[in-house]
Design a protein around this motif. Structure first.
Motif, PDB file in Angstrom:
ATOM      1  N   PHE A   1       0.848  -1.182   0.000  1.00 28.37           N
ATOM      2  CA  PHE A   1       0.000   0.000   0.000  1.00 28.37           C
ATOM      3  C   PHE A   1       0.890   1.240   0.000  1.00 28.37           C
ATOM      4  CE2 PHE A   1      -3.056  -3.091   1.543  1.00 28.37           C
ATOM      5  CZ  PHE A   1      -4.248  -2.668   0.968  1.00 28.37           C
ATOM      6  N   GLY A   2       0.324   2.377  -0.456  1.00 27.56           N
ATOM      7  CA  GLY A   2       1.084   3.618  -0.490  1.00 27.56           C
ATOM      8  C   GLY A   2       0.821   4.473   0.729  1.00 27.56           C
ATOM      9  N   ALA A   3       1.719   5.442   0.979  1.00 26.66           N
ATOM     10  CA  ALA A   3       1.573   6.377   2.100  1.00 26.66           C
ATOM     11  C   ALA A   3       2.396   7.618   1.816  1.00 26.66           C
ATOM     12  CB  ALA A   3       2.019   5.733   3.412  1.00 26.66           C
ATOM     13  N   ALA A   4       2.093   8.669   2.560  1.00 28.19           N
ATOM     14  CA  ALA A   4       2.882   9.905   2.518  1.00 28.19           C
ATOM     15  C   ALA A   4       3.362  10.205   3.930  1.00 28.19           C
ATOM     16  CB  ALA A   4       2.049  11.064   1.992  1.00 28.19           C
ATOM     17  N   ALA A   5       4.540  10.809   4.029  1.00 25.65           N
ATOM     18  CA  ALA A   5       5.117  11.124   5.344  1.00 25.65           C
ATOM     19  C   ALA A   5       5.922  12.411   5.235  1.00 25.65           C
ATOM     20  CB  ALA A   5       6.009   9.982   5.831  1.00 25.65           C
ATOM     21  N   PRO A   6       6.039  13.157   6.336  1.00 28.30           N
ATOM     22  CA  PRO A   6       6.849  14.384   6.306  1.00 28.30           C
ATOM     23  C   PRO A   6       8.338  14.057   6.218  1.00 28.30           C
ATOM     24  CG  PRO A   6       6.099  13.937   8.525  1.00 28.30           C
ATOM     25  CD  PRO A   6       5.421  12.935   7.650  1.00 28.30           C
ATOM     26  N   ASP A   7       9.119  15.086   5.928  1.00 33.08           N
ATOM     27  CA  ASP A   7      10.564  14.887   5.784  1.00 33.08           C
ATOM     28  C   ASP A   7      11.184  14.297   7.044  1.00 33.08           C
ATOM     29  OD1 ASP A   7      10.479  15.891   3.235  1.00 33.08           O
ATOM     30  OD2 ASP A   7      10.961  17.952   3.842  1.00 33.08           O
ATOM     31  N   LEU A   8      10.592  14.604   8.213  1.00 36.01           N
ATOM     32  CA  LEU A   8      11.157  14.120   9.474  1.00 36.01           C
ATOM     33  C   LEU A   8      11.240  12.602   9.515  1.00 36.01           C
ATOM     34  CD1 LEU A   8      12.167  14.698  12.331  1.00 36.01           C
ATOM     35  CD2 LEU A   8       9.774  14.739  13.093  1.00 36.01           C
ATOM     36  N   LEU A   9      10.217  11.917   9.015  1.00 40.83           N
ATOM     37  CA  LEU A   9      10.233  10.452   9.025  1.00 40.83           C
ATOM     38  C   LEU A   9      11.304   9.918   8.082  1.00 40.83           C
ATOM     39  CD1 LEU A   9       9.021   7.817  10.040  1.00 40.83           C
ATOM     40  CD2 LEU A   9       7.360   7.932   8.182  1.00 40.83           C
ATOM     41  N   PHE A  10      11.435  10.541   6.918  1.00 48.89           N
ATOM     42  CA  PHE A  10      12.482  10.107   5.978  1.00 48.89           C
ATOM     43  C   PHE A  10      13.864  10.274   6.610  1.00 48.89           C
ATOM     44  CE2 PHE A  10       8.976  11.077   3.048  1.00 48.89           C
ATOM     45  CZ  PHE A  10       9.007   9.958   2.227  1.00 48.89           C
ATOM     46  N   GLU A  11      14.060  11.393   7.333  1.00 48.30           N
ATOM     47  CA  GLU A  11      15.356  11.648   7.954  1.00 48.30           C
ATOM     48  C   GLU A  11      15.635  10.659   9.077  1.00 48.30           C
ATOM     49  OE1 GLU A  11      15.040  15.655   9.227  1.00 48.30           O
ATOM     50  OE2 GLU A  11      14.982  16.488   7.190  1.00 48.30           O
ATOM     51  N   ARG A  12      14.619  10.350   9.892  1.00 46.94           N
ATOM     52  CA  ARG A  12      14.842   9.456  11.035  1.00 46.94           C
ATOM     53  C   ARG A  12      15.239   8.059  10.601  1.00 46.94           C
ATOM     54  NH1 ARG A  12      10.325  10.677  15.782  1.00 46.94           N
ATOM     55  NH2 ARG A  12      11.039  12.794  16.262  1.00 46.94           N
ATOM     56  N   LEU A  13      14.645   7.580   9.516  1.00 49.89           N
ATOM     57  CA  LEU A  13      14.911   6.204   9.077  1.00 49.89           C
ATOM     58  C   LEU A  13      15.865   6.154   7.885  1.00 49.89           C
ATOM     59  CD1 LEU A  13      11.356   4.594   9.419  1.00 49.89           C
ATOM     60  CD2 LEU A  13      13.311   4.417  10.972  1.00 49.89           C
ATOM     61  N   GLY A  14      16.394   7.307   7.445  1.00 48.96           N
ATOM     62  CA  GLY A  14      17.343   7.333   6.334  1.00 48.96           C
ATOM     63  C   GLY A  14      16.731   6.862   5.026  1.00 48.96           C
ATOM     64  N   LEU A  15      15.519   7.289   4.726  1.00 47.85           N
ATOM     65  CA  LEU A  15      14.791   6.842   3.543  1.00 47.85           C
ATOM     66  C   LEU A  15      14.602   7.988   2.564  1.00 47.85           C
ATOM     67  CD1 LEU A  15      12.027   4.761   5.369  1.00 47.85           C
ATOM     68  CD2 LEU A  15      14.138   3.890   4.312  1.00 47.85           C
ATOM     69  N   LYS A  16      14.073   7.637   1.390  1.00 45.99           N
ATOM     70  CA  LYS A  16      13.710   8.610   0.367  1.00 45.99           C
ATOM     71  C   LYS A  16      12.411   8.155  -0.268  1.00 45.99           C
ATOM     72  CE  LYS A  16      16.519   6.373  -3.219  1.00 45.99           C
ATOM     73  NZ  LYS A  16      16.854   5.209  -2.413  1.00 45.99           N
ATOM     74  N   PRO A  17      11.668   9.058  -0.937  1.00 48.96           N
ATOM     75  CA  PRO A  17      10.410   8.648  -1.580  1.00 48.96           C
ATOM     76  C   PRO A  17      10.618   7.450  -2.503  1.00 48.96           C
ATOM     77  CG  PRO A  17      10.572  11.037  -1.570  1.00 48.96           C
ATOM     78  CD  PRO A  17      11.891  10.513  -1.055  1.00 48.96           C
ATOM     79  N   GLY A  18       9.735   6.481  -2.387  1.00 46.64           N
ATOM     80  CA  GLY A  18       9.841   5.242  -3.144  1.00 46.64           C
ATOM     81  C   GLY A  18      10.332   4.081  -2.305  1.00 46.64           C
ATOM     82  N   ASP A  19      10.965   4.367  -1.152  1.00 49.13           N
ATOM     83  CA  ASP A  19      11.422   3.303  -0.258  1.00 49.13           C
ATOM     84  C   ASP A  19      10.237   2.715   0.506  1.00 49.13           C
ATOM     85  OD1 ASP A  19      13.994   3.646  -1.084  1.00 49.13           O
ATOM     86  OD2 ASP A  19      14.601   4.873   0.632  1.00 49.13           O
ATOM     87  N   ARG A  20      10.481   1.553   1.124  1.00 45.44           N
ATOM     88  CA  ARG A  20       9.407   0.840   1.815  1.00 45.44           C
ATOM     89  C   ARG A  20       9.736   0.622   3.292  1.00 45.44           C
ATOM     90  NH1 ARG A  20       6.977  -3.751  -2.316  1.00 45.44           N
ATOM     91  NH2 ARG A  20       6.460  -2.307  -4.017  1.00 45.44           N
ATOM     92  N   ILE A  21       8.665   0.532   4.089  1.00 48.42           N
ATOM     93  CA  ILE A  21       8.770   0.243   5.517  1.00 48.42           C
ATOM     94  C   ILE A  21       7.751  -0.828   5.858  1.00 48.42           C
ATOM     95  CG2 ILE A  21       9.588   2.549   6.157  1.00 48.42           C
ATOM     96  CD1 ILE A  21       6.701   3.204   6.982  1.00 48.42           C
TER      97      ILE A  21
END
Length: 849
Positions: A143-163
């Motif tokens: 499934f898809g989702a959107a998240a603020p930059d803070l979540l990407f920074e905390r987990l070292g991710l970028k758009p298109g990555d999965r959790i």
């Protein structure tokens, strides 16, 4: 007619005298403008935000009406009722753990799941901009989702990555820029994860008893007015009395924001009023100095037959006109603040982009400014009115003549009382406003006594060999000394700053020092009953020295006290939080170990009678409850009424598991619920905590883990930001103190010049005079700082220990900074003003003696 003729003549003479300019009144006008601008500006900004919340309510709420249910979805009958009102957008909010696919890292997230209709009003902004299906729909195995930059920074991710979320793979397809209803959803400790309802359902996070909020947002047909909103709320309460839902309309889109803005604006208004009171000392100084310079004019008026009343009227008109200039300047400053705030806060708060003019807020500020002027101007005017012409010709001036007639004292005191009454009346929390006003009045009176005490001590000091010190002590107590003005003005400003600094320091010490020592390391939420034993076994293996406490937990809302609906009751502000929204509740056979019974008895372990409840003692007292009273709580759409069996003292500051209400076990027989647990391990290292967090998240993906240290860090940052804002606002009072100090020095320049010239004629050197003046200012500043520390320490102790219920300590670093500030201000400004005095030639001054 005679009164009107006299008034016209007084106005004419006043205007003629003012042709010479406003020399000597610039400090006066600055003090008034500063206080009026602060009060008018703060209230204008608060009303601008309030109007924005009200006028943009649909966008902020993303609906016309919002129905919220905890731990359950609306049943078929409730959904049919909601659908009959208009378009319905459903969403769900909960906290959970998002982790990397390989399980190497994880973080807490605020999950918000929405349907295809979201948002009904406003606009969801993401980068890149995607349609609902492109953003949220299942694509392949994720499934898809959107998240603020803070979540990407905390987990070292970028758009298109999965959790991983729960048991489902989630693809982060876009960065979340803004949600239209973020303000109405309230504050979150973790970054947002925006996804679809189908995606959340697939994660398996929603289990019986899970802490999830189900929200139904309604878009009413066009033309639905306020009466329609009220009618719907009444109908919902009538048809579904046991639903237990929280209903909010577009008129109350962000109650927490509105409430906080009201509290903050009230505090800043009182700070502005304090600045005005401090400025009032400057008004009194300016009026006295001005009348002293006009002594020959006053003597001439009286010699030509003018009455004391006429003289009083002439100079009262002048003072009123000059104050009017300061008030107008302050109003202009206050009127500009909403426009400045709209630019600064546009991305943070819903402030109208165009600002606005708020006559009501500005009118209150103008009224306060005028009243402060009258309070501090009437007594020196009254003293000048009653001085005979012969005395004015014969002596230096109008100072040192004792008290004016009782009528002037009574009028001044009456206006001061009216000012205090209005300040309390215009406040939302009148109790706190009364305490603030009372404290200011007491501080003012005590500071006057301190000034008199300093003068008395200086007068009674033994003969000292040091010439500069002897001159300094003489200057402190001589007629027309600066002591009262400096102590009053600087004392109030420093006391306010010392109080705020001590409160801030104590809060930070609690958050960063004391609380982490006694608080648990982790909170674990949403542990299912079928998993609780396995969970306890895992924690025992990973943290063998840790102490695990687990309790059942449900969510419930207090709907009635003693069979009276809480909506129909007047609730004290200090107890309002207990009835606001849903509360965590539990049941237990035995009394919790971190609480102490203060009244009543605990029920037997095998108790099977009517539902009983143990209520927190302090909160129960604030609500006026007694043993035997009844409390009705709505849990999972069912109203349960329980009798209060006992009260217990709860140590909230420990951050351990605590509840306002603990019920007897039979109260919730058969109700689905999850478990809450805490783990305390004083010897755990950050590495141990990370290993445990990772193990729990891997083994129990539906359990939400909150690291207390992370939560305290967030709170500490918020406290720091708030403290910075409050100190910046309180600095207004200190700026007023500096202005008054400058004005007092300017007003005393004539006497200082006279003293300096006479002393230089008698052989005193410039170095001796500078040393004498420095010691004078140093002694006054030191005495004022000591008072500010004592008064500020007492006020801070009251707020921290009595209001907040925390441990209060005296902080030496705050004491040192306050003393340094007082000495720098008094000595620095004193020497700046004195330097010019010492440069005067002796001959011109001596010729005019």
């Amino acid at each position: 007619m005679r009164v009107a003729r006299t008034l016209r003549l007084a106005v004419r003479f006043s205007l003629r005298e003012m042709r010479g300019g406003l020399s000597g009144f610039f400090i006066f006008m600055a003090c008034i403008a500063l206080g009026v601008g602060a009060i008018g500006g703060v209230n204008s900004v608060a009303r601008a935000i309030g109007d924005a919340v009200e006028t943009q309510g649909q966008s902020l709420l993303a609906a016309d009406l919002r129905f919220e249910l905890n731990q359950r979805r609306a049943d078929d009958r409730e959904q049919a009722f909601l659908a009959s009102l208009g378009d319905v957008a459903e969403s769900a909010n909960m906290r959970s753990m998002a982790r990397l696919l390989d399980g190497s890292d994880q973080t807490l997230v605020e999950v918000k799941a929405v349907d295809a209709l979201y948002p009904l009003y406003g606009e969801l902004a993401t980068e890149p901009a995607l349609s609902h299906d492109a953003l949220f729909a299942k694509n392949g195995d994720a499934f898809g989702a959107a998240a603020p930059d803070l979540l990407f920074e905390r987990l070292g991710l970028k758009p298109g990555d999965r959790i991983m979320l729960g048991g489902e793979t989630i693809e982060l397809r876009a960065a979340l820029v803004s949600e239209p209803d973020a303000v109405s959803d309230g504050f979150g400790f973790a970054p947002r994860l925006l996804m679809s309802l189908d995606g959340l359902e697939a994660t398996g996070l929603i289990q019986p008893g899970s802490l999830v909020e189900h929200v139904y947002k309604i878009r009413l047909p066009a033309g639905a007015d306020e009466r329609a909103l009220v009618a719907i709320r009444e109908q919902a309460g009538k048809d579904f009395p046991d639903a237990g839902w929280s209903i909010r309309s577009r008129n109350n889109a962000a109650p927490s924001l509105s409430s906080n803005i009201e509290r903050f604006s009230q505090f800043l208004t009182l700070v502005g009023l304090t600045a005005l009171v401090v400025g009032g000392v400057g008004v009194a100084n300016a009026v006295r100095a001005y009348l002293d310079g006009k002594r020959s004019v006053i003597a001439t008026f009286k010699s030509l037959g003018a009455s004391g009343g006429f003289v009083f009227t002439v100079y009262l008109v002048q003072i009123g006109l000059i104050a009017g200039i300061g008030i107008v300047a302050g109003l202009a400053l206050g009127a500009l603040m909403p426009f400045a705030a709209s630019a600064v806060l546009a991305g943070v708060l819903p402030v109208p982009a165009t600002g606005g003019l708020y006559p009501g807020a500005l009118g209150i500020a103008a009224l306060f400014g005028l009243m402060i002027t009258l309070v501090f101007a009437i007594m020196p005017l009254g003293r000048a009115r009653d001085v005979p012409a012969t005395a004015l010709f014969r002596e230096m001036g109008v100072e040192g003549r004792g008290w004016p007639k009782p009528v002037y004292i009574a009028v001044s005191a009456g206006i001061a009382a009216a000012l205090a009454g209005l300040a309390i009346w215009f406040s939302d929390d009148r109790r706190m406003a009364a305490i603030f006003v009372g404290a200011t009045v007491c501080a003012f009176i005590i500071l006057r006594a301190v000034a008199l005490g300093i003068e008395w001590l200086a007068r009674r000091s033994p003969r000292i060999a040091s010439t500069p010190l002897r001159l300094a002590l003489g200057n402190i107590h001589r007629p027309g000394a600066l002591t009262p003005s400096v102590v009053l003005s600087l004392g109030l400003g420093l006391t306010l700053l010392a109080t705020l600094a001590l409160i801030d320091g104590n809060l930070r010490q609690q958050i960063t020092g004391n609380l982490p020592k006694v608080a648990p390391n982790f909170f674990f939420v949403d542990i299912q009953g079928t998993e609780v034993e396995d969970f306890a076994g895992l924690v025992a293996r990973e943290a063998p020295e840790g102490k695990l406490i687990r309790v059942p937990m449900l969510r419930g809302r207090i709907t009635a006290l003693n069979a009276v609906n809480v909506r129909d009751m007047t609730i004290p502000p200090e107890a309002g939080w207990v009835l606001r929204g849903d509360r965590g509740i539990t049941y237990a056979e035995n009394a919790p170990e971190n609480s102490t019974l203060t009244e009543g008895e605990w029920w037997a372990p095998d108790y099977q009678g009517e539902p009983l409840v143990s209520f927190a003692a302090e909160e129960g007292r604030e609500l006026g409850l007694e043993i035997g009273d009844t409390v009705t709580v709505n849990v999972l759409g069912r109203n349960i009424t329980a009798k209060i069996a006992n009260f217990r003292r709860v140590e909230w500051e420990s951050l351990a598991i605590n509840f306002v209400m603990v019920f007897s076990p039979n109260s919730f027989a058969g109700a689905p619920h999850a478990w809450l647990a805490t783990l305390t391990d004083a010897n755990a290292t950050p590495g141990d905590e990370s290993r445990l967090l990772n193990a729990v998240t891997r083994a129990f993906p539906t359990v939400t883990t909150v690291r207390v240290k992370d939560a305290l860090d967030v709170v500490n940052r918020l406290v720091g930001q708030l403290a910075t804002a409050i100190r910046a606002a309180a600095a207004v009072a200190l700026i007023a103190s500096v202005l008054v100090l400058s004005g007092a020095l300017a007003a005393g320049n004539r006497a200082r010049i006279h003293d300096a010239v006479v002393l230089k004629t008698l052989g005193a050197t410039r170095r001796t005079l500078i040393a004498a003046f420095s010691l004078e200012y140093l002694l006054i500043g030191l005495a004022t700082a000591v008072f500010a520390l004592l008064a500020g320490g007492l006020a801070a102790w009251f707020v921290v220990s009595q209001v907040m219920g925390l441990t209060s300590q005296f902080l030496p670093e705050v004491a040192l900074s306050t003393i340094v500030m007082a000495l720098v201000l008094t000595v620095g400004f004193g020497l700046v003003g004195t330097w010019r005095v010492l440069g005067h030639k002796a001959a011109p001054v001596l010729r005019n003696l």
